[in-house]
Write an enzyme that holds these catalytic residues in place. Structure first.
Site, PDB file in Angstrom:
ATOM      1  CG  ASP A  41      15.252  39.726  41.921  1.00  0.00           C
ATOM      2  OD1 ASP A  41      15.553  38.921  42.826  1.00  0.00           O
ATOM      3  OD2 ASP A  41      14.624  39.403  40.897  1.00  0.00           O
ATOM      4  CB  ILE A  42      18.631  39.002  37.531  1.00  0.00           C
ATOM      5  CG1 ILE A  42      20.039  39.409  37.966  1.00  0.00           C
ATOM      6  CG2 ILE A  42      18.598  38.769  36.019  1.00  0.00           C
ATOM      7  CD1 ILE A  42      21.095  38.346  37.755  1.00  0.00           C
ATOM      8  CD  GLU A  92      16.366  35.271  41.312  1.00  0.00           C
ATOM      9  OE1 GLU A  92      15.125  35.313  41.161  1.00  0.00           O
ATOM     10  OE2 GLU A  92      16.953  34.323  41.873  1.00  0.00           O
TER      11      GLU A  92
END
Length: 485
Positions: free
Chosen positions: A359-360, A403
């Site tokens: 996950d960004i 994301e």
């Protein structure tokens, strides 16, 4: 029966979903239902309907309608053509009637019977289609030798696919740029529009060569290679007198001078198929009755071009149905199917399977501060980093949602210091190096790792454990890898 218009299809879709189509809707539908998947009567070819329905439903979320219901609606409106490429044969016969009066009856009948087999066998596999087309050129149209190439117009490289009725080894078994003063290089220039119309007309009048283009296919006919300034004479000598290195005995002096290049691909295509056709082995002219033979050749080429376009459209739709359009990696639908298959295989073969959930960090803040275009750029760059690190054609990278990404690592152990954790750490480290030009912010990523059988005994548990590890990575400060216990 009148031709079905695009407007009629749009109207039915609008009625089905109970919405008024906006310009944006129509633009999206135009992309989803390209002209290449529609038959001459305006209907949608059957092989593409299930894929199209899935994409169309996405355009109208929240309506409660399913892809299966849309398929039924399209069929009820008689907008679906039951096509498996065999009906192209009737088109072929219709064109054959024009040629019939000018070509000997028995010769045309034999050719049409062979062409029938071609059209019957054509499918959606490009390699198989190339082989079928080659057989047609030899058996139906009577040419003794055929070589098939793929020409990459962007790189200028030629790649030999296979040959029938030809002796020797090709010089293009790997992609290669041909000699500057050669037929292949000149053909590339013709396709790129680098040869003037005046020069082409003059060459035709002088009998040097003929260049014909018809939108989706073209041909370059050279009656005598020795008269062309762009012919590679050294290769012409090898063709006629033989060459040990190319394992070629030679066809005899004066035999290998007439040649035909058939090109399949429309304007704007990055790659096209090229069929090099000759009668060197039989020592017969390519055209016994040129005008009639050219007509029959055009009939064949038109049918093959349409089948090629349908096959291309089919594979493009298949590719789009399993890939995320923005990042180019696989989508959630493909991930779900792939992880299930890989888990079954791991259980059966008793080998490890690791899963990364990524996950960004602070992605919402990036979007809010710099805009969605910058956010999209970050997503693409992160996807590129992940793809560059994992194993090509073995590991699977997917956009899991928003994301978040997921990486499936077959036959890779988990745990601290094991292969999976090393891969995860490399991804984290490389993402940290991402720079977005003109913007002063960093990109980091949090990663959760779980493995079978070390952390999970079933698939649901594997996904849950990886997701929980990702949650801990976020909670413990982000920009880190957490391994499931």
């Amino acid at each position: 029966m009148p031709k079905i218009t695009r407007g009629a299809i749009y109207h039915a879709i609008s009625r089905f979903f109970g919405v008024t189509l906006s310009p944006q809707h129509k633009s999206q539908l135009l992309k989803v239902i390209p002209q290449s998947v529609r038959t001459p009567d305006g209907k949608i070819a059957e092989p593409f309907v299930p894929h199209l329905a899935l994409e169309i439903v996405k355009i109208f979320p929240g309506t409660g309608k399913t892809a299966e219901e849309l398929v039924k609606e399209l069929r009820n409106n008689d907008f679906v053509a039951q096509i498996d490429f065999k009906n192209l044969y009737q088109m072929l016969l219709n064109e054959g009637k024009v040629v019939l009066s000018a070509v000997k009856q028995r010769d045309l009948n034999a050719r049409l019977l062979a062409l029938q087999e071609l059209i019957h066998d054509l499918g959606v596999n490009p390699d198989e289609n190339r082989k079928i087309a080659t057989r047609c050129l030899r058996e139906a149209l009577g040419y003794s030798g055929v070589r098939v190439y793929t020409l990459d117009l962007e790189r200028g490289t030629w790649l030999h696919r296979f040959a029938e009725g030809e002796e020797g080894i090709s010089r293009f078994v790997s992609p290669k740029v041909p000699a500057e003063n050669s037929e292949k290089a000149f053909l590339s220039k013709l396709l790129q529009g680098e040869v003037s119309l005046e020069e082409i007309a003059q060459a035709r009048a002088q009998g040097t060569y003929e260049w014909y283009q018809n939108g989706e296919w073209s041909y370059l006919y050279i009656p005598d290679r020795t008269r062309c300034p762009f012919v590679e004479y050294e290769q012409l000598v090898r063709d006629e007198k033989g060459d040990v290195k190319q394992e070629r005995n030679g066809y005899g002096e004066g035999v290998a001078r007439e040649i035909l290049y058939l090109v399949f691909g429309k304007k704007g295509d990055k790659r096209v198929d090229v069929y090099l056709v000759n009668n060197w082995k039989t020592k017969k002219p390519l055209f016994s009755e040129k005008e009639q033979d050219i007509k029959l050749l055009r009939t064949f080429a038109s049918a093959l071009a349409q089948a090629r376009n349908l096959a291309y459209a089919y594979h493009k739709l298949q590719d789009e149905s399993v890939h995320d359009e923005l990042t180019g990696v696989h989508n959630r639908r493909y991930f779900n199917r792939k992880i299930n298959n890989e888990f079954i295989r791991a259980q059966r073969s008793n080998y490890p399977l690791s899963l990364l959930m990524l996950d960004i960090d602070h992605f919402k803040s990036i979007n809010d501060t710099y805009g969605h275009q910058v956010g999209d750029l970050v997503l693409r760059k992160v996807a590129e980093v992940i793809k560059a690190i994992v194993r090509d054609k073995i590991d699977t990278v997917a956009r899991y949602g928003g994301e978040e990404f997921a990486v499936i690592l077959p036959m890779v152990n988990g745990g601290k210091g094991a292969n999976a954790s090393e891969i995860a750490e490399r991804i984290r480290s490389e993402v940290e190096k991402i720079k977005i030009e003109t913007f002063d912010f960093g990109v980091t990523i949090s990663i959760g790792l779980a493995s079978f059988p070390k952390n999970a005994s079933n698939l649901a548990e594997l996904i849950y454990k990886a997701d929980q590890a990702l949650y801990r990575a976020k909670e413990n400060g982000r920009n880190r890898v957490e391994i499931s216990s």
